[in-house]
Design a protein around this motif. Structure first.
Motif, PDB file in Angstrom:
ATOM      1  N   MET A   1      57.201-116.923-121.374  1.00  0.00           N
ATOM      2  CA  MET A   1      55.964-117.391-120.738  1.00  0.00           C
ATOM      3  C   MET A   1      55.720-116.588-119.471  1.00  0.00           C
ATOM      4  N   THR A   2      54.451-116.362-119.144  1.00  0.00           N
ATOM      5  CA  THR A   2      54.149-115.632-117.916  1.00  0.00           C
ATOM      6  C   THR A   2      54.534-116.493-116.703  1.00  0.00           C
ATOM      7  N   ILE A   3      54.526-115.853-115.532  1.00  0.00           N
ATOM      8  CA  ILE A   3      54.814-116.568-114.292  1.00  0.00           C
ATOM      9  C   ILE A   3      53.834-117.734-114.129  1.00  0.00           C
ATOM     10  N   LEU A   4      52.554-117.455-114.361  1.00  0.00           N
ATOM     11  CA  LEU A   4      51.539-118.512-114.221  1.00  0.00           C
ATOM     12  C   LEU A   4      51.791-119.655-115.209  1.00  0.00           C
TER      13      LEU A   4
ATOM     14  N   ALA B   1      51.480-112.953-111.153  1.00  0.00           N
ATOM     15  CA  ALA B   1      51.158-114.148-111.952  1.00  0.00           C
ATOM     16  C   ALA B   1      51.110-113.895-113.456  1.00  0.00           C
ATOM     17  N   HIS B   2      50.654-112.723-113.862  1.00  0.00           N
ATOM     18  CA  HIS B   2      50.476-112.483-115.299  1.00  0.00           C
ATOM     19  C   HIS B   2      51.613-111.682-115.911  1.00  0.00           C
TER      20      HIS B   2
ATOM     21  N   TYR C   1      55.842-111.303-116.959  1.00  0.00           N
ATOM     22  CA  TYR C   1      56.891-112.148-117.521  1.00  0.00           C
ATOM     23  C   TYR C   1      58.115-112.096-116.605  1.00  0.00           C
ATOM     24  N   PRO C   2      58.954-113.164-116.619  1.00  0.00           N
ATOM     25  CA  PRO C   2      60.110-113.199-115.725  1.00  0.00           C
ATOM     26  C   PRO C   2      60.966-111.928-115.773  1.00  0.00           C
ATOM     27  N   GLY C   3      61.180-111.386-116.984  1.00  0.00           N
ATOM     28  CA  GLY C   3      62.009-110.190-117.131  1.00  0.00           C
ATOM     29  C   GLY C   3      61.482-108.966-116.410  1.00  0.00           C
ATOM     30  N   GLU C   4      60.208-108.989-116.027  1.00  0.00           N
ATOM     31  CA  GLU C   4      59.621-107.853-115.305  1.00  0.00           C
ATOM     32  C   GLU C   4      59.801-107.978-113.791  1.00  0.00           C
ATOM     33  N   LEU C   5      60.354-109.094-113.341  1.00  0.00           N
ATOM     34  CA  LEU C   5      60.491-109.342-111.903  1.00  0.00           C
ATOM     35  C   LEU C   5      61.942-109.167-111.456  1.00  0.00           C
ATOM     36  N   SER C   6      62.119-108.881-110.170  1.00  0.00           N
ATOM     37  CA  SER C   6      63.467-108.842-109.593  1.00  0.00           C
ATOM     38  C   SER C   6      64.017-110.268-109.500  1.00  0.00           C
TER      39      SER C   6
ATOM     40  N   ALA D   1      58.117-121.812-106.317  1.00  0.00           N
ATOM     41  CA  ALA D   1      56.687-122.119-106.477  1.00  0.00           C
ATOM     42  C   ALA D   1      56.475-123.112-107.616  1.00  0.00           C
ATOM     43  N   ARG D   2      57.192-122.894-108.718  1.00  0.00           N
ATOM     44  CA  ARG D   2      57.045-123.787-109.877  1.00  0.00           C
ATOM     45  C   ARG D   2      57.400-125.224-109.492  1.00  0.00           C
TER      46      ARG D   2
END
Ligand code: ADP
Ligand code: ADP
Length: 230
Positions: free
Chosen positions: A95-98, A133-134, A136-141, A151-152
């Motif tokens: 799921m995306t961050i948003l 926001a758009h 995916y978790p795997g794309e973030l540090s 935030a969630r």
């Protein structure tokens, strides 16, 4: 008004292991508590009992004036009032961050998608990553993922936030970006209990530092007293 949290003579056993021994603790509204102490001293167990991830054998827990029993109303109240952030971020990878941030507000709070997204964007801005926001978790540090997890949790508008070693799975260069967000939340007046070994954070953001050892609270003082030379 009532205290934010009142723990009275709490006892928790894992089979024969006595993990919490008559622990009592009162947290005022808006108070920021840091819990430290050696590994295995019961820090995580204490906040997991408050968040009802663990059940206790004896003693009382009162949250915002309501005694927590072993019933669904209590569980629902805790889920509404208490947010928790863990060492591992537990984001849904597909799921995306948003979407991660809007899932519970839509499903549990029955918010409209538009309202949930507006609120999520507001909190993603507050943790300084609206531009992710758009993704995916795997794309973030790791540091960015932990800020998403914060935030969630905030998207459910909890009265109280519990943090269980939120920076201990992060690379050193990412720790500060998460602690900075937590310091901002502390200065906004959010009631917080943080299990952490980050004593710089405790100095800057805590009203009170609690030291646990072998299932007991053995010392409790404001950070300036706690860290003063003997
Ligand atoms: P801390 O957070 O201070 O490291 P914990 O609260 O995680 O300590 O653990 C306190 C004690 O309880 C430790 O001895 C730990 O091994 C034990 N413990 C924690 N969780 C469990 C469990 N699910 N089953 C059995 N023992 C546990
Ligand atoms: P933390 O203390 O950071 O929460 P741990 O590695 O101590 O992490 O515990 C991770 C998980 O393993 C927790 O769910 C905890 O309850 C469980 N656990 C910890 N110690 C034990 C143990 N001695 N036996 C069984 N489960 C345990």
């Amino acid at each position: 008004g009532p205290h934010a949290i009142r723990v009275d003579r709490l006892n928790k056993y894992y089979n024969a292991h006595h993990a919490l021994k008559d622990v009592s603790l009162t947290v005022e509204n808006g108070e920021r508590i840091v819990i430290c102490g050696p590994s295995g001293s019961g820090k995580s167990t204490l906040i997991r009992c408050i968040s009802r991830l663990e059940d206790h054998q004896s003693g009382d827990i009162t949250v915002l004036g309501h005694r927590i029993g072993h019933d669904e109303v209590s569980e629902a109240r805790i889920h509404r009032e208490v947010g928790m952030v863990f060492q591992h971020f537990n984001l849904f990878p597909h799921m995306t961050i948003l979407e991660n941030c809007t899932l519970a507000p839509i499903r549990v709070r029955k918010m409209s998608r538009a309202d949930a997204e507006a609120r999520a964007m507001q909190f993603l801005e507050r943790v300084h990553i609206p531009e992710q926001a758009h993704k995916y978790p795997g794309e973030l540090s790791g540091g960015q993922q932990q800020r998403v997890a914060i935030a969630r949790s905030l998207c459910m508008m909890p009265q109280i936030m519990l943090f269980d070693e939120p920076t201990s799975a992060l690379d050193p260069e990412m720790i500060a970006e998460v602690l900075d967000v937590m310091i901002e939340l502390a200065s906004d007046g959010l009631t917080m209990i943080c299990v952490t070994h980050e004593m710089g954070f405790a100095r800057k953001a805590a009203d009170r530092v609690i030291f646990m050892d072998k299932g007991e609270i053995v010392e409790e003082a404001p950070p300036e007293v706690f860290f003063s030379a003997p």
